[in-house]
Design a protein around this motif. Structure first.
Motif, mmCIF file in Angstrom:
data_model
loop_
_atom_site.group_PDB
_atom_site.id
_atom_site.type_symbol
_atom_site.label_atom_id
_atom_site.label_comp_id
_atom_site.label_asym_id
_atom_site.label_seq_id
_atom_site.Cartn_x
_atom_site.Cartn_y
_atom_site.Cartn_z
ATOM 1 N N ASP A 328 0.818 -1.224 0.000
ATOM 2 C CA ASP A 328 0.000 0.000 0.000
ATOM 3 C C ASP A 328 0.846 1.267 0.000
ATOM 4 N N ASP A 329 2.101 1.167 0.440
ATOM 5 C CA ASP A 329 2.951 2.364 0.521
ATOM 6 C C ASP A 329 3.673 2.637 -0.780
ATOM 7 N N MET A 330 3.550 1.706 -1.716
ATOM 8 C CA MET A 330 4.269 1.887 -2.968
ATOM 9 C C MET A 330 3.703 3.103 -3.679
ATOM 10 N N LEU A 331 4.605 3.997 -4.083
ATOM 11 C CA LEU A 331 4.179 5.202 -4.806
ATOM 12 C C LEU A 331 4.286 4.912 -6.289
ATOM 13 N N VAL A 332 3.241 5.216 -7.012
ATOM 14 C CA VAL A 332 3.304 5.062 -8.460
ATOM 15 C C VAL A 332 3.412 6.461 -9.054
ATOM 16 N N LEU A 333 4.617 6.768 -9.555
ATOM 17 C CA LEU A 333 4.882 8.109 -10.085
ATOM 18 C C LEU A 333 5.102 7.990 -11.585
ATOM 19 N N VAL A 361 3.591 13.578 -1.257
ATOM 20 C CA VAL A 361 3.025 13.274 -2.572
ATOM 21 C C VAL A 361 2.062 14.412 -2.917
ATOM 22 N N ASP A 362 2.480 15.234 -3.853
ATOM 23 C CA ASP A 362 1.695 16.413 -4.223
ATOM 24 C C ASP A 362 0.609 15.984 -5.207
ATOM 25 N N GLU A 363 -0.626 15.975 -4.713
ATOM 26 C CA GLU A 363 -1.739 15.515 -5.557
ATOM 27 C C GLU A 363 -2.674 16.679 -5.886
ATOM 28 N N ALA A 367 -1.326 15.342 -12.412
ATOM 29 C CA ALA A 367 -0.143 14.484 -12.350
ATOM 30 C C ALA A 367 0.468 14.605 -10.966
ATOM 31 N N ARG A 368 0.396 13.537 -10.182
ATOM 32 C CA ARG A 368 0.978 13.572 -8.836
ATOM 33 C C ARG A 368 2.498 13.590 -8.975
ATOM 34 N N ARG A 435 6.554 8.595 7.109
ATOM 35 C CA ARG A 435 7.510 8.887 6.048
ATOM 36 C C ARG A 435 6.835 9.476 4.814
ATOM 37 N N VAL A 436 5.533 9.283 4.695
ATOM 38 C CA VAL A 436 4.842 9.750 3.495
ATOM 39 C C VAL A 436 3.616 10.542 3.902
ATOM 40 N N LYS A 437 3.419 11.701 3.274
ATOM 41 C CA LYS A 437 2.181 12.462 3.494
ATOM 42 C C LYS A 437 1.625 12.878 2.149
ATOM 43 N N ARG A 438 0.328 12.870 2.045
ATOM 44 C CA ARG A 438 -0.318 13.320 0.804
ATOM 45 C C ARG A 438 -0.742 14.763 0.955
ATOM 46 N N TRP A 439 -0.566 15.524 -0.112
ATOM 47 C CA TRP A 439 -0.921 16.936 -0.117
ATOM 48 C C TRP A 439 -1.995 17.109 -1.180
#
Ligand SMILES: [Zn+2]
Length: 450
Positions: A328-333, A361-363, A367-368, A435-439
């Motif tokens: 679930d933590d995998m970022l798909v960029l 993660v700038d959403e 395009a994130r 370690r990860v936050k969504r914006w």
């Protein structure tokens, strides 16, 4: 070794034991006639004679959703009066996962944690400073019972109140430290601030750090800061808690899975097919000796690789790599898969960078994209801009542009790097580091970010 007969068991003997225990698990599940029995029957298994370890990949799986659907105790396989403890995790999205233990389960868990401590060099003469949180979370009490089982002296300090921890470490001179890797960094900085240095005020020899994915570069940082050998320990409450697998002092290049009790597989997450040794896959465990929560092929969501063979320490137990991350933590960029621990590895390969970082993660647009928020390392503790000055021993400071190029080269995707003032990235006092936050909308997750 705490249990050499099991930990160094010849592979053929281990396979026989696993076969026997897997059949016992399948018999129990069929008799319990719950969800797992339905799935077994649907897969054509009506008796334990139909299964063997070799066929394990053909058997049905279970997952976190099953525990949620049957919350709180729908999957428990014993009478309520036989349950003596409950642990679990707060979980994602506010849905807790609860796990029940019988007396025998607690005894097994203690032995698994004693194995992990012994593999790190702990003995009856050891003092274990246990800074994992005590409570529903399995970290604190699991290690605690393992230390008692081993006959060591355990200091149940739990997480937080860092100044008190510094005092206890200085006064009691523990040789073993157990906590999350992010808290090990926090403690190391606090000890340095207090003038307690490795070799003088510190007697620490080894640490067991887990509950968060962490990189080999983080290992180097922790070892420098605390003057100890930093070893990985793995577990999850659904399987038993910490002690499912742990690194040995001799090799320290992967975690020995206690596969006499927890059968492990690595699978391709989409197809469920087994992946070969050395290839990353999702870890799946069968808890063949658990009483209260017997699970056949439980999908963990944790991604790692497996490696069979005899280790230089003498253990024959299969090794798992450090966890690369949670599925679930995998970022798909832009179509590229990136785990936070890979960013950590590249970032910390520069000695000038502080081990605390945050991936934003700038959403806000379609395009994130990823903003890597980091800090330069300072001396005397990196958690406060007023303390500490730039560490002169770390060499030239890479610019944000240089870090961006390195990350692009190593990860294959462009990210933005922001070097923020020391102390901007929040440090964790208890629990796992964020370690990860969504914006998505509104205020930036960190000051100075725009
Ligand atoms: Zn080993």
């Amino acid at each position: 070794m705490f249990e050499p007969d099991a930990e160094a068991m010849p592979p053929e003997e281990l396979a026989r034991l696993q076969d026997q225990r897997l059949r016992a698990l399948v018999s129990r599940l069929l008799a319990l006639d719950g969800l797992q029995a339905q799935r077994l029957r649907a897969a054509g298994v009506t008796s334990s004679a139909d299964v063997s370890v070799v066929d394990l990949p053909l058997l049905p799986m279970t997952g976190k959703e099953d525990l949620w659907k049957s919350y709180p105790f729908g999957m428990v396989g014993v009478e309520p009066q036989d349950v003596v403890a409950v642990h679990g995790s707060s979980g994602t999205g506010g849905r807790p996962t609860l796990v029940a233990y019988t007396r025998a389960d607690l005894a097994l868990w203690a032995r698994m944690c004693a194995r992990a401590l012994a593999a790190a060099g702990a003995t009856r003469a050891s003092t274990v400073h246990n800074a994992y949180g005590y409570g529903l979370f399995t970290g604190g009490l699991g290690i605690h019972q393992g230390a008692v089982e081993l006959g060591a002296t355990v200091v149940p300090v739990s997480g937080g109140m860092t100044q008190r921890q510094v005092t206890l470490i200085r006064d009691l001179r523990p040789d073993i430290l157990t906590c999350t890797p992010s808290y090990a960094i926090r403690l190391g900085e606090a000890l340095a601030e207090a003038g307690v240095a490795p070799g003088e005020g510190l007697a620490l020899r080894a640490g067991l750090f887990g509950a968060e994915p962490w990189s080999g570069e983080m290992r180097t940082r922790i070892e420098e800061l605390l003057g100890l050998r930093a070893l990985d320990i793995y577990g999850l409450s659904e399987v038993i808690g910490p002690g499912v697998a742990a690194e040995c002092l001799e090799a320290a290049d992967g975690l020995h899975v206690n596969e006499d009790h927890f059968l492990v597989e690595a699978i391709e997450p989409e197809t469920g097919a087994p992946v070969p040794d050395g290839t990353l896959g999702e870890l799946v465990f069968s808890t063949v000796t658990r009483e209260a929560l017997p699970l056949l092929r439980y999908r963990t969501g944790d991604v790692a690789s497996l490696r069979h063979g005899t280790c230089e320490c003498g253990r024959t137990l299969v090794k798992m790599s450090k966890v690369a991350g949670r599925r679930d933590d995998m970022l798909v960029l832009r179509g590229v898969n990136v785990y936070p621990s890979e960013v950590e590895r590249v970032l910390l390969s520069s000695p000038a960078m502080c081990p605390d970082y945050l991936l934003v993660v700038d959403e806000r647009q379609d395009a994130r994209h990823l903003i890597v928020c980091c800090e330069y390392r300072t001396t005397g503790g990196g958690d406060s801009p007023s303390h500490g000055s730039r560490d002169p021993g770390v060499g030239p400071l890479p610019s944000a542009g240089e870090l961006q190029s390195r990350l692009r080269a190593e990860l294959g995707v462009s990210v933005q790097v922001r070097v923020l003032p020391s102390g901007t990235v929040p440090r964790s006092e208890v629990g796992k580091a964020v370690r990860v936050k969504r914006w998505q909308d509104g205020a930036a997750p960190l000051p100075g970010l725009d």
